[in-house]
Design an enzyme around this catalytic site. Structure first.
Site, PDB file in Angstrom:
ATOM      1  N   HIS A  11       0.830  -1.115  -0.014  1.00 22.03           N
ATOM      2  CA  HIS A  11      -0.063  -0.010  -0.086  1.00 22.03           C
ATOM      3  C   HIS A  11       0.969   1.318   0.013  1.00 22.03           C
ATOM      4  O   HIS A  11       1.419   1.802   1.004  1.00 22.03           O
ATOM      5  CB  HIS A  11      -1.053  -0.054   1.160  1.00 22.03           C
ATOM      6  CG  HIS A  11      -1.641   1.061   1.381  1.00 22.03           C
ATOM      7  ND1 HIS A  11      -1.628   2.118   2.401  1.00 22.03           N
ATOM      8  CD2 HIS A  11      -2.945   1.482   0.656  1.00 22.03           C
ATOM      9  CE1 HIS A  11      -2.744   3.019   2.110  1.00 22.03           C
ATOM     10  NE2 HIS A  11      -3.506   2.622   1.037  1.00 22.03           N
ATOM     11  N   GLU A  38       1.379  -0.734  -5.246  1.00 19.76           N
ATOM     12  CA  GLU A  38       0.383   0.252  -5.458  1.00 19.76           C
ATOM     13  C   GLU A  38       0.682   1.725  -5.761  1.00 19.76           C
ATOM     14  O   GLU A  38       1.757   2.207  -5.458  1.00 19.76           O
ATOM     15  CB  GLU A  38      -0.589   0.575  -4.264  1.00 19.76           C
ATOM     16  CG  GLU A  38      -1.938   1.265  -4.484  1.00 19.76           C
ATOM     17  CD  GLU A  38      -2.741   2.070  -3.387  1.00 19.76           C
ATOM     18  OE1 GLU A  38      -1.925   2.378  -2.358  1.00 19.76           O
ATOM     19  OE2 GLU A  38      -3.900   2.366  -3.511  1.00 19.76           O
ATOM     20  N   ASP A  40      -1.248   5.497  -6.160  1.00 17.90           N
ATOM     21  CA  ASP A  40      -2.291   6.683  -6.242  1.00 17.90           C
ATOM     22  C   ASP A  40      -1.812   7.260  -7.408  1.00 17.90           C
ATOM     23  O   ASP A  40      -0.799   8.095  -7.400  1.00 17.90           O
ATOM     24  CB  ASP A  40      -2.427   7.182  -4.956  1.00 17.90           C
ATOM     25  CG  ASP A  40      -2.952   6.094  -3.867  1.00 17.90           C
ATOM     26  OD1 ASP A  40      -4.171   5.772  -4.105  1.00 17.90           O
ATOM     27  OD2 ASP A  40      -2.394   6.048  -2.852  1.00 17.90           O
ATOM     28  N   HIS A  53      -0.970  10.560  -3.381  1.00 18.17           N
ATOM     29  CA  HIS A  53      -1.983  10.085  -3.072  1.00 18.17           C
ATOM     30  C   HIS A  53      -3.046  11.319  -2.950  1.00 18.17           C
ATOM     31  O   HIS A  53      -4.124  11.211  -3.386  1.00 18.17           O
ATOM     32  CB  HIS A  53      -1.947   9.469  -1.497  1.00 18.17           C
ATOM     33  CG  HIS A  53      -3.006   9.328  -0.752  1.00 18.17           C
ATOM     34  ND1 HIS A  53      -3.885  10.234  -0.081  1.00 18.17           N
ATOM     35  CD2 HIS A  53      -3.881   7.982  -1.037  1.00 18.17           C
ATOM     36  CE1 HIS A  53      -5.127   9.452   0.516  1.00 18.17           C
ATOM     37  NE2 HIS A  53      -5.261   8.320  -0.337  1.00 18.17           N
TER      38      HIS A  53
HETATM   39  O1  G3P Z   1      -6.566   1.933  -2.755  1.00 15.53           O
HETATM   40  C1  G3P Z   1      -6.997   1.141  -1.644  1.00 15.53           C
HETATM   41  C2  G3P Z   1      -6.605   1.956  -0.508  1.00 15.53           C
HETATM   42  O2  G3P Z   1      -5.424   2.799  -0.737  1.00 15.53           O
HETATM   43  C3  G3P Z   1      -7.925   3.097  -0.509  1.00 15.53           C
HETATM   44  O3  G3P Z   1      -7.611   4.194   0.431  1.00 15.53           O
HETATM   45  O4  G3P Z   1      -7.067   6.523   0.447  1.00 15.53           O
HETATM   46  O5  G3P Z   1      -5.282   4.789   0.916  1.00 15.53           O
HETATM   47  O6  G3P Z   1      -6.104   5.605  -1.449  1.00 15.53           O
HETATM   48  P1  G3P Z   1      -6.407   5.348   0.249  1.00 15.53           P
HETATM   49 CA    CA Z   2      -5.241   3.919  -2.788  1.00 17.63          CA
END
Ligand code: G3P
Ligand code: CA
Length: 301
Positions: A11, A38, A40, A53
């Site tokens: 994450h 991941e 964003d 993010h």
């Molecule tokens: O994308 C999964 C999770 O990351 C969603 O929440 O705010 O961390 O992008 P966020």
């Molecule tokens: Ca995310």
């Protein structure tokens, strides 16, 4: 009984150990054995996709010092108001509490330390490809289309740009190591039906638990759901989603922020996997989650 280990999605990278969305944090997660990294994704003023993010730069960079007078009326500096050349001048740091100087996660990498910068999506993809080449592994990418409606309001088609970038790197179909995620149902459906994207798609969920009919609707265009992991605890959502033909990829396993009533990482993973395992999970701690899942797969010695 055979047990399939859930995939581990780092994450924002190995974000428990290095600042989120730094290439260093992605390299660490890759070395720890994560299956996916991941991203964003938001856009700059000149239309470049960056891995970041927040819509604004304030809690993760020195933007206020470097670009005085560039805040909007709300006091924030938005990514979409800065060209890539300006974004490149920013020092990226550990996340601070919103609007404050203190770090968001006191036990993690110290705020203000290190030397990091914001990568573009293409830079990050090339970096992952190089790591895959040098290690012989095939770690996937897992980009999230952030706030697509907000980007449309600012004249940017973030989803279309993302699909185009991924296509340039041969991420084209369901067998390729890329999964697109988004909270916006209409936009994710558009990615499938209007943009013609054949990659695996995951519908992120916020507060409301979808009914079975809602899951069946999601199945028309997506391959899985990404609920907040708390939505799986004590509910039938996992089984319902599997019955609807959807994978389940919950977010976010954090050892330093366990859900109420859960006392340990082991307890949390057992709660997510005991009856039937989730298919993948997002975590800030890929090393610890993999260690637990791998000993669970091996079974009692
Ligand atoms: O994308 C999964 C999770 O990351 C969603 O929440 O705010 O961390 O992008 P966020
Ligand atoms: Ca995310």
């Amino acid at each position: 009984m055979t047990y399939k280990r859930p995939l581990v999605i780092a994450h924002r990278g190995a974000s428990a150990y290095l600042p989120e969305h730094t290439l260093a944090g992605k390299a660490m997660a890759h070395a720890m054995g994560a299956d996916f990294l991941e991203q964003d994704v938001v856009a700059t003023r000149d239309g470049v996709l960056i891995v970041f993010h927040d819509l604004h730069l304030d809690d993760l960079t020195d933007v206020a010092i470097r670009f005085p007078g560039r805040a909007r009326a709300d006091g924030r500096h938005y990514c979409i108001d800065f060209d890539l050349g300006e974004i490149r001048q920013l020092a990226l740091t550990e996340r601070r509490r919103a609007g404050q100087a203190q770090t968001r996660w006191p036990g993690r990498f110290p705020a203000g330390a290190g030397s990091f910068s914001i990568p573009t999506l293409e830079e990050e993809i090339r970096f992952v490809h190089c790591l895959n080449h040098s290690t012989g592994r095939c770690v996937g990418i897992y980009p999230e289309i952030k706030a697509p409606a907000w980007h449309h309001e600012h004249g940017m088609d973030l989803a279309a740009e993302m699909v185009a970038v991924l296509g340039r790197y041969a991420y084209l179909g369901p067998a390729d190591a890329a999964i697109i995620q988004c909270f916006d149902c209409a936009e994710l459906r558009r990615v499938r039906e209007q943009l013609g994207c054949r990659l695996r798609l995951v519908q992120l969920l916020e507060d409301e638990l979808p009914a079975t009919s809602g899951l069946q609707t999601i199945r028309q265009y997506a391959d899985g759901i990404g609920p907040d992991l708390r939505q799986l605890l004590g509910t039938g959502l996992l089984a319902d989603a599997h019955r609807s033909g959807l994978q389940v990829h919950p977010y976010t396993v954090r050892i330093d922020a366990l859900p109420p009533g859960i006392g340990s990482l082991a307890e949390l993973i057992e709660a997510l996997c005991r009856e039937e395992p989730v298919d993948a999970l997002f975590t800030d701690f890929p090393d610890r989650v993999l260690a637990y899942l791998n000993q669970r797969v091996a079974g009692p010695s």
